[in-house]
Design a protein around this motif. Sequence first.
Motif, PDB file in Angstrom:
ATOM      1  N   TYR A  11       0.839  -1.199   0.000  1.00 49.09           N
ATOM      2  CA  TYR A  11       0.000   0.000   0.000  1.00 49.09           C
ATOM      3  C   TYR A  11       0.877   1.254   0.000  1.00 49.09           C
ATOM      4  O   TYR A  11       0.651   2.185  -0.775  1.00 49.09           O
ATOM      5  N   GLN A  12       1.880   1.278   0.876  1.00 46.28           N
ATOM      6  CA  GLN A  12       2.755   2.442   0.962  1.00 46.28           C
ATOM      7  C   GLN A  12       3.498   2.680  -0.342  1.00 46.28           C
ATOM      8  O   GLN A  12       3.656   3.816  -0.779  1.00 46.28           O
ATOM      9  N   GLN A  13       3.936   1.626  -0.966  1.00 48.92           N
ATOM     10  CA  GLN A  13       4.669   1.775  -2.217  1.00 48.92           C
ATOM     11  C   GLN A  13       3.745   2.121  -3.373  1.00 48.92           C
ATOM     12  O   GLN A  13       4.158   2.773  -4.317  1.00 48.92           O
ATOM     13  N   GLY A  14       2.486   1.697  -3.311  1.00 49.99           N
ATOM     14  CA  GLY A  14       1.560   1.924  -4.408  1.00 49.99           C
ATOM     15  C   GLY A  14       0.699   3.155  -4.248  1.00 49.99           C
ATOM     16  O   GLY A  14      -0.038   3.522  -5.151  1.00 49.99           O
ATOM     17  N   HIS A  15       0.762   3.817  -3.097  1.00 52.68           N
ATOM     18  CA  HIS A  15      -0.060   4.997  -2.844  1.00 52.68           C
ATOM     19  C   HIS A  15       0.421   6.143  -3.729  1.00 52.68           C
ATOM     20  O   HIS A  15       1.615   6.413  -3.803  1.00 52.68           O
ATOM     21  N   PRO A  16      -0.497   6.825  -4.427  1.00 47.84           N
ATOM     22  CA  PRO A  16      -0.050   7.951  -5.251  1.00 47.84           C
ATOM     23  C   PRO A  16       0.521   9.049  -4.345  1.00 47.84           C
ATOM     24  O   PRO A  16       0.095   9.202  -3.202  1.00 47.84           O
ATOM     25  N   PRO A  17       1.480   9.815  -4.841  1.00 48.91           N
ATOM     26  CA  PRO A  17       2.035  10.904  -4.039  1.00 48.91           C
ATOM     27  C   PRO A  17       0.938  11.880  -3.631  1.00 48.91           C
ATOM     28  O   PRO A  17       0.071  12.229  -4.438  1.00 48.91           O
ATOM     29  N   LEU A  18       0.971  12.300  -2.376  1.00 48.45           N
ATOM     30  CA  LEU A  18      -0.017  13.252  -1.885  1.00 48.45           C
ATOM     31  C   LEU A  18       0.707  14.398  -1.217  1.00 48.45           C
ATOM     32  O   LEU A  18       1.768  14.215  -0.629  1.00 48.45           O
ATOM     33  N   GLY A  19       0.150  15.595  -1.347  1.00 44.96           N
ATOM     34  CA  GLY A  19       0.806  16.748  -0.743  1.00 44.96           C
ATOM     35  C   GLY A  19       0.330  18.062  -1.324  1.00 44.96           C
ATOM     36  O   GLY A  19      -0.812  18.190  -1.754  1.00 44.96           O
ATOM     37  N   VAL A  20       1.247  19.024  -1.358  1.00 46.07           N
ATOM     38  CA  VAL A  20       0.937  20.389  -1.765  1.00 46.07           C
ATOM     39  C   VAL A  20       1.680  20.702  -3.067  1.00 46.07           C
ATOM     40  O   VAL A  20       2.831  20.307  -3.249  1.00 46.07           O
ATOM     41  N   PHE A  21       1.010  21.413  -3.954  1.00 48.68           N
ATOM     42  CA  PHE A  21       1.578  21.764  -5.256  1.00 48.68           C
ATOM     43  C   PHE A  21       1.388  23.245  -5.525  1.00 48.68           C
ATOM     44  O   PHE A  21       0.622  23.925  -4.832  1.00 48.68           O
ATOM     45  N   VAL A  33      -1.595  27.829  -5.256  1.00 50.75           N
ATOM     46  CA  VAL A  33      -1.221  26.758  -4.343  1.00 50.75           C
ATOM     47  C   VAL A  33      -2.439  25.916  -4.026  1.00 50.75           C
ATOM     48  O   VAL A  33      -3.533  26.446  -3.794  1.00 50.75           O
ATOM     49  N   GLY A  34      -2.251  24.594  -4.023  1.00 53.29           N
ATOM     50  CA  GLY A  34      -3.327  23.677  -3.669  1.00 53.29           C
ATOM     51  C   GLY A  34      -2.756  22.399  -3.082  1.00 53.29           C
ATOM     52  O   GLY A  34      -1.534  22.214  -3.022  1.00 53.29           O
ATOM     53  N   SER A  35      -3.645  21.514  -2.658  1.00 57.35           N
ATOM     54  CA  SER A  35      -3.212  20.225  -2.115  1.00 57.35           C
ATOM     55  C   SER A  35      -4.120  19.137  -2.658  1.00 57.35           C
ATOM     56  O   SER A  35      -5.236  19.409  -3.101  1.00 57.35           O
ATOM     57  N   ALA A  36      -3.622  17.894  -2.610  1.00 55.72           N
ATOM     58  CA  ALA A  36      -4.405  16.794  -3.159  1.00 55.72           C
ATOM     59  C   ALA A  36      -3.927  15.460  -2.611  1.00 55.72           C
ATOM     60  O   ALA A  36      -2.761  15.298  -2.246  1.00 55.72           O
ATOM     61  N   LEU A  37      -4.844  14.517  -2.599  1.00 52.20           N
ATOM     62  CA  LEU A  37      -4.536  13.142  -2.221  1.00 52.20           C
ATOM     63  C   LEU A  37      -3.804  12.414  -3.339  1.00 52.20           C
ATOM     64  O   LEU A  37      -3.200  11.372  -3.121  1.00 52.20           O
ATOM     65  N   ASN A  38      -3.874  12.959  -4.553  1.00 54.09           N
ATOM     66  CA  ASN A  38      -3.226  12.363  -5.715  1.00 54.09           C
ATOM     67  C   ASN A  38      -2.595  13.499  -6.526  1.00 54.09           C
ATOM     68  O   ASN A  38      -3.254  14.112  -7.362  1.00 54.09           O
ATOM     69  N   LEU A  39      -1.337  13.775  -6.260  1.00 49.00           N
ATOM     70  CA  LEU A  39      -0.683  14.920  -6.917  1.00 49.00           C
ATOM     71  C   LEU A  39      -0.620  14.795  -8.438  1.00 49.00           C
ATOM     72  O   LEU A  39      -0.971  15.752  -9.138  1.00 49.00           O
ATOM     73  N   PRO A  40      -0.197  13.651  -8.988  1.00 49.17           N
ATOM     74  CA  PRO A  40      -0.182  13.576 -10.454  1.00 49.17           C
ATOM     75  C   PRO A  40      -1.574  13.800 -11.060  1.00 49.17           C
ATOM     76  O   PRO A  40      -1.718  14.476 -12.077  1.00 49.17           O
ATOM     77  N   ILE A  76       5.666  20.368  -7.325  1.00 49.60           N
ATOM     78  CA  ILE A  76       5.271  19.794  -6.040  1.00 49.60           C
ATOM     79  C   ILE A  76       6.094  20.496  -4.972  1.00 49.60           C
ATOM     80  O   ILE A  76       7.326  20.515  -5.035  1.00 49.60           O
ATOM     81  N   LEU A  77       5.409  21.088  -3.993  1.00 54.65           N
ATOM     82  CA  LEU A  77       6.080  21.822  -2.928  1.00 54.65           C
ATOM     83  C   LEU A  77       6.420  20.923  -1.740  1.00 54.65           C
ATOM     84  O   LEU A  77       7.455  21.096  -1.111  1.00 54.65           O
ATOM     85  N   ASP A  78       5.530  19.996  -1.437  1.00 55.57           N
ATOM     86  CA  ASP A  78       5.708  19.173  -0.246  1.00 55.57           C
ATOM     87  C   ASP A  78       4.872  17.907  -0.387  1.00 55.57           C
ATOM     88  O   ASP A  78       3.775  17.960  -0.932  1.00 55.57           O
ATOM     89  N   GLU A  79       5.414  16.801   0.087  1.00 52.88           N
ATOM     90  CA  GLU A  79       4.686  15.532   0.045  1.00 52.88           C
ATOM     91  C   GLU A  79       4.547  14.959   1.444  1.00 52.88           C
ATOM     92  O   GLU A  79       5.433  15.126   2.279  1.00 52.88           O
ATOM     93  N   LEU A  80       3.429  14.288   1.671  1.00 56.31           N
ATOM     94  CA  LEU A  80       3.220  13.553   2.915  1.00 56.31           C
ATOM     95  C   LEU A  80       3.697  12.119   2.719  1.00 56.31           C
ATOM     96  O   LEU A  80       3.531  11.550   1.635  1.00 56.31           O
TER      97      LEU A  80
END
Length: 138
Positions: A11-21, A33-40, A76-80
Amino acid sequence: MNRKKELKREYQQGHPPLGVFQIRCLTNEKVFVGSALNLPGILNRHKFALQQGGHQNKALQADWKALGEANFVFEILDELTPREDPAYDYRDDLVALENLWLEQLQPYDERGYNEPKKDREARLRMIAANRLRAADEA
């Protein structure tokens, strides 16, 4: 490795990048500036909306049209980091992280395309006004 740990790792390896863009204009240095559960996914959505002329942010859309796609970058500014708990809800974390970036960058007015966020009292007044308007129309 037991099955539960293996599933968590997958799950951790397959989770899409999430964070702020941010979407940054190279010409005037204004940012959105925005944020999302799926950055791509969200970056693709914003780019598509801008290319089609239907982005919700009218100022950003106007600059895109006037200055051209080549003058904008999506960053991408920051990822969780995904947690081990696959049921964890990241939305509050994303809001907090986005608010930190909004505070730092202040992408409002001549510096950016974001609208200042309303405080709790302003949101409640807006909700009350909308309810009154809806009641008057009914």
